[in-house]
Design a protein around this motif. Structure first.
Motif, PDB file in Angstrom:
ATOM      1  N   MET A   1      -4.461 -70.151  17.891  1.00 43.80           N
ATOM      2  CA  MET A   1      -3.590 -68.733  17.423  1.00 43.80           C
ATOM      3  C   MET A   1      -3.706 -67.536  18.315  1.00 43.80           C
ATOM      4  N   PRO A   2      -2.811 -66.683  18.543  1.00 41.71           N
ATOM      5  CA  PRO A   2      -2.932 -65.291  19.416  1.00 41.71           C
ATOM      6  C   PRO A   2      -4.260 -64.608  18.997  1.00 41.71           C
ATOM      7  N   TRP A   3      -4.674 -64.141  19.919  1.00 45.75           N
ATOM      8  CA  TRP A   3      -5.972 -63.347  19.802  1.00 45.75           C
ATOM      9  C   TRP A   3      -5.863 -61.908  18.850  1.00 45.75           C
ATOM     10  N   SER A   4      -4.599 -61.595  19.156  1.00 47.36           N
ATOM     11  CA  SER A   4      -4.175 -60.324  18.279  1.00 47.36           C
ATOM     12  C   SER A   4      -4.134 -60.414  16.756  1.00 47.36           C
ATOM     13  N   ASP A   5      -3.755 -61.751  16.335  1.00 49.67           N
ATOM     14  CA  ASP A   5      -3.281 -62.146  15.164  1.00 49.67           C
ATOM     15  C   ASP A   5      -4.636 -62.224  14.531  1.00 49.67           C
ATOM     16  N   LEU A   6      -5.783 -62.927  15.131  1.00 44.80           N
ATOM     17  CA  LEU A   6      -6.768 -62.927  14.465  1.00 44.80           C
ATOM     18  C   LEU A   6      -7.674 -61.700  14.055  1.00 44.80           C
ATOM     19  N   LEU A   7      -7.421 -60.580  15.054  1.00 45.15           N
ATOM     20  CA  LEU A   7      -8.131 -59.299  14.680  1.00 45.15           C
ATOM     21  C   LEU A   7      -7.323 -58.404  13.581  1.00 45.15           C
ATOM     22  N   ALA A   8      -6.121 -59.047  13.415  1.00 45.06           N
ATOM     23  CA  ALA A   8      -5.137 -57.977  12.399  1.00 45.06           C
ATOM     24  C   ALA A   8      -5.736 -57.861  11.047  1.00 45.06           C
ATOM     25  N   PRO A   9      -6.319 -58.922  10.543  1.00 46.91           N
ATOM     26  CA  PRO A   9      -7.161 -58.591   9.171  1.00 46.91           C
ATOM     27  C   PRO A   9      -8.039 -57.690   9.203  1.00 46.91           C
ATOM     28  N   ALA A  10      -8.947 -57.735  10.081  1.00 46.96           N
ATOM     29  CA  ALA A  10      -9.970 -56.578  10.186  1.00 46.96           C
ATOM     30  C   ALA A  10      -9.519 -55.275  10.606  1.00 46.96           C
ATOM     31  N   ILE A  11      -8.340 -55.372  11.465  1.00 44.16           N
ATOM     32  CA  ILE A  11      -7.818 -54.020  11.454  1.00 44.16           C
ATOM     33  C   ILE A  11      -7.231 -53.421  10.148  1.00 44.16           C
ATOM     34  N   ALA A  12      -6.523 -54.174   9.544  1.00 44.10           N
ATOM     35  CA  ALA A  12      -6.067 -53.907   8.151  1.00 44.10           C
ATOM     36  C   ALA A  12      -7.097 -53.233   7.190  1.00 44.10           C
ATOM     37  N   HIS A  13      -8.132 -54.068   7.179  1.00 39.16           N
ATOM     38  CA  HIS A  13      -9.406 -53.614   6.244  1.00 39.16           C
ATOM     39  C   HIS A  13     -10.037 -52.378   6.686  1.00 39.16           C
ATOM     40  N   ALA A  14      -9.984 -52.169   7.975  1.00 40.20           N
ATOM     41  CA  ALA A  14     -10.790 -50.874   8.457  1.00 40.20           C
ATOM     42  C   ALA A  14      -9.789 -49.753   8.316  1.00 40.20           C
ATOM     43  N   ARG A  15      -8.457 -49.722   8.487  1.00 35.59           N
ATOM     44  CA  ARG A  15      -7.345 -48.856   8.210  1.00 35.59           C
ATOM     45  C   ARG A  15      -7.545 -48.440   6.779  1.00 35.59           C
ATOM     46  N   GLN A  16      -7.882 -49.496   5.644  1.00 37.47           N
ATOM     47  CA  GLN A  16      -7.923 -48.936   4.297  1.00 37.47           C
ATOM     48  C   GLN A  16      -9.219 -48.512   4.116  1.00 37.47           C
ATOM     49  N   GLY A  17     -10.229 -48.709   4.750  1.00 42.47           N
ATOM     50  CA  GLY A  17     -11.744 -48.459   4.500  1.00 42.47           C
ATOM     51  C   GLY A  17     -12.445 -49.315   3.465  1.00 42.47           C
ATOM     52  N   MET A  18     -13.743 -49.825   3.926  1.00 41.84           N
ATOM     53  CA  MET A  18     -14.355 -50.382   2.987  1.00 41.84           C
ATOM     54  C   MET A  18     -14.596 -49.846   1.578  1.00 41.84           C
ATOM     55  N   LEU A  19     -14.568 -50.621   0.497  1.00 44.30           N
ATOM     56  CA  LEU A  19     -14.696 -50.086  -0.681  1.00 44.30           C
ATOM     57  C   LEU A  19     -16.076 -49.988  -1.133  1.00 44.30           C
ATOM     58  N   VAL A  20     -16.713 -48.948  -1.740  1.00 43.97           N
ATOM     59  CA  VAL A  20     -18.117 -48.486  -2.050  1.00 43.97           C
ATOM     60  C   VAL A  20     -18.155 -48.928  -3.375  1.00 43.97           C
ATOM     61  N   ASP A  21     -18.764 -50.232  -3.617  1.00 42.52           N
ATOM     62  CA  ASP A  21     -19.027 -50.687  -5.033  1.00 42.52           C
ATOM     63  C   ASP A  21     -20.248 -50.333  -5.316  1.00 42.52           C
ATOM     64  N   TRP A  22     -20.847 -50.896  -6.124  1.00 37.41           N
ATOM     65  CA  TRP A  22     -22.336 -50.901  -6.623  1.00 37.41           C
ATOM     66  C   TRP A  22     -23.201 -51.312  -5.676  1.00 37.41           C
ATOM     67  N   TYR A  23     -22.947 -52.570  -4.903  1.00 39.15           N
ATOM     68  CA  TYR A  23     -23.855 -53.113  -4.137  1.00 39.15           C
ATOM     69  C   TYR A  23     -23.831 -52.352  -2.823  1.00 39.15           C
ATOM     70  N   ALA A  24     -22.581 -52.055  -2.284  1.00 39.92           N
ATOM     71  CA  ALA A  24     -22.553 -51.165  -1.106  1.00 39.92           C
ATOM     72  C   ALA A  24     -23.343 -49.722  -1.344  1.00 39.92           C
ATOM     73  N   ALA A  25     -23.005 -49.073  -2.518  1.00 35.12           N
ATOM     74  CA  ALA A  25     -23.923 -47.969  -2.679  1.00 35.12           C
ATOM     75  C   ALA A  25     -25.535 -48.038  -2.692  1.00 35.12           C
ATOM     76  N   LEU A  26     -25.752 -49.265  -3.256  1.00 38.63           N
ATOM     77  CA  LEU A  26     -27.211 -49.732  -3.309  1.00 38.63           C
ATOM     78  C   LEU A  26     -27.851 -49.677  -1.765  1.00 38.63           C
ATOM     79  N   VAL A  27     -27.130 -50.516  -1.069  1.00 33.22           N
ATOM     80  CA  VAL A  27     -27.642 -50.779   0.305  1.00 33.22           C
ATOM     81  C   VAL A  27     -27.676 -49.507   1.289  1.00 33.22           C
ATOM     82  N   ILE A  28     -26.422 -48.728   0.980  1.00 32.46           N
ATOM     83  CA  ILE A  28     -26.345 -47.346   1.684  1.00 32.46           C
ATOM     84  C   ILE A  28     -27.464 -46.371   1.204  1.00 32.46           C
TER      85      ILE A  28
END
Length: 522
Positions: free
Chosen positions: A147-174
């Protein structure tokens, strides 16, 4: 009280089974991104690239574009294993005299090195090594991607634009690293709120907290459009190097331009009626091979004796590793907190990828121009001079990563784990579980283990039976530990298995985010 309470609860993780492909990752959404690539007709390599970039966004304290690692590939059509080393290197301009020993004894992070004044080999810009994972993924895509390289990065770009959700586990790690993150203004701006750990999403069911990863999304978009080498050769690499140098580190644009990951012949070993394929060189692959070679001559038919044998073999393998391995500059191109994922597609192609920033949150430094959290790969080096793995400029790092491909009869598996020095201990036991005891992936991932990582104690899961514990205590100082969500006393594996034309996958049973996702069957 805590020990007796932990014995009353039994955690199990679902194992997916399908004729289609499977992706097992320490983050469910990363596994889903890889599975979606398989549904779109991608190869296991394509799915691995998508998974790698997404998990770097959604589990940013473990890995990311500014990290490194290693990969094992199985190409079903060719019946061939391929090793990829995309480990980190020390910058060419590194000055050893800037890492003076403090005389305060052993440091307190992942490795028992002598303490360096100011912990500059552990945290801050001087701890940053040359990253390698993006170049490794680029080379693998060029060789095997569909598959095209750009298509494979598209999901990561979408997640980064939305921003990682800080749930209980993320808050604990931070929260676990808040003080260190607060020392870098850009890390504090990304992960903290007014110098404190962030609000937990859903705590009052009124607000959703997400990280602002817009800068990371923009950088990933450049890599998607211009290719993997954009991080090394282009303006993005120049900006990354300037950020690090502005904060007192050594990483230069020349370091990035000269970096190349290595696709190479694997270290392949026979073990009874099985065969394992590993990344050779400065990884934990040779340590795994050493331990399995020791085990091959032992009778493992009784589990108490088997675990005693695991402890002895791993102690010997670690003594050899810590005493002899390192980049002396005399060999040819040789190949913490980490993440691992494994992929199998419906054709039987496999990927086992371990990638890392090394410590949790790496160097605790964020590059403001790129939005990338930086590694602390310099901590992989022994700060004491005159040893095989001593700190120095332009040297390969001695990694603990150990992605494994195994085959026995009509079964093939791709396993790996996160957990620093705990990784090779887990991989040795799980490889034996499958090949010596005939366990399927569900049994192997749920069975209690021990950890032997070169230290004075054998750490045993308290879920072991009394017969195993009694046998381990014959000649070993044994400490009991529960298998918990946080912190981890044992490595955190993820893996896939193929038997005939049926694929299965599983992740560490105590990982709250880890899961396997499957390609929809026809």
């Amino acid at each position: 009280m805590a020990s007796s309470l932990s014995r009353t609860a039994h955690t199990r993780k679902h194992v997916v089974e399908t004729k289609g492909g499977v992706v097992a990752s320490q983050h469910r959404l990363a596994a889903e991104a890889g599975a979606e690539v398989l549904r779109a007709g991608g190869d296991a390599v394509d799915a691995a690239i998508a998974t790698s970039f997404v998990v770097g966004v959604l589990e940013p304290w473990m890995s990311g574009p500014a990290g490194g690692g290693a990969m094992m590939l199985w190409r079903a059509g060719e019946e061939k294993a391929v090793a990829v080393n995309h480990g980190m290197r020390s910058p060419k301009g590194l000055r050893v005299e800037d890492y003076p020993l403090s005389g305060r004894g052993v440091a307190g992070d992942l490795f028992p090195w002598e303490h360096v004044t100011g912990d500059v080999n552990v945290q801050g810009a001087k701890a940053i090594a040359v990253p390698g994972v993006v170049d490794g993924l680029g080379q693998v895509h060029e060789a095997y991607g569909r598959m095209p390289w750009s298509d494979l990065l598209a999901p990561a770009i979408a997640h980064a634009r939305q921003g990682m959700l800080v749930d209980w586990y993320a808050a604990l790690v931070i929260a676990s690293t808040t003080r260190a993150l607060a020392e870098d203004a850009d890390a504090a701006a990304l992960f903290l709120e007014d110098g404190q750990w962030p609000t937990i999403s859903g705590w009052t069911a009124l607000a959703e907290k997400r990280l602002d990863q817009a800068s990371m999304a923009a950088s990933l978009d450049i890599i998607a459009r211009d290719g993997a080498r954009a991080l090394y050769d282009g303006d993005l690499g120049a900006a990354l190097a300037k950020d690090v140098q502005d904060k007192g580190g050594y990483l230069s644009h020349d370091d990035l331009r000269s970096y190349r990951a290595s696709m190479q012949k694997p270290l392949s070993i026979s073990y009874r009626d099985a065969r394992f394929h590993l990344v050779d060189g400065l990884t934990a692959g040779p340590t795994f091979a050493h331990a399995m070679g020791d085990l091959e001559g032992r009778d493992l038919s009784a589990k108490p004796d088997a675990f005693a044998a695991y402890a002895e073999a791993l102690n010997g393998a670690y003594a050899a590793r810590l005493g002899t391995m390192g980049d002396t500059g005399e060999s040819p191109e040789a190949p913490g907190c980490t993440t691992h994922f494994s992929v199998v597609d419906r054709e039987g192609n496999m990927v086992s990828q371990t990638q890392t920033l090394l410590s949790i949150f790496g160097s605790r430094v964020v590059s403001p121009s790129t939005g990338f959290l930086m590694n602390n790969g310099i901590m992989w080096f022994d700060p004491v001079q005159g040893r095989p793995n001593s700190l120095g400029p332009d040297k390969r790092c001695l990694m603990n990563v150990c992605p494994v491909l195994g085959e026995q009869g009509d079964r093939r598996f791709a396993f790996g784990a996160s957990g620093g020095r705990k990784i090779v201990s887990a991989m040795t036991q799980m490889a034996s579980f499958v090949t010596d005891f005939g366990m399927d992936i569900e049994e192997a991932f749920h069975h209690p283990r021990i950890d032997v990582s070169g230290g004075p104690k054998v750490v045993a899961d308290e879920a072991h039976g009394n017969d195993v514990l009694a046998r381990l205590r014959e000649g070993n100082d044994v400490a009991l530990a529960p298998r918990t969500v946080f912190p981890f006393a044992f490595a955190c594996p993820a893996g896939v298995m193929r038997k005939g034309d049926t694929n299965t996958g599983c992740t560490e049973i105590m990982s709250p985010w880890g899961d396997a996702a499957l390609e929809e069957e026809d």
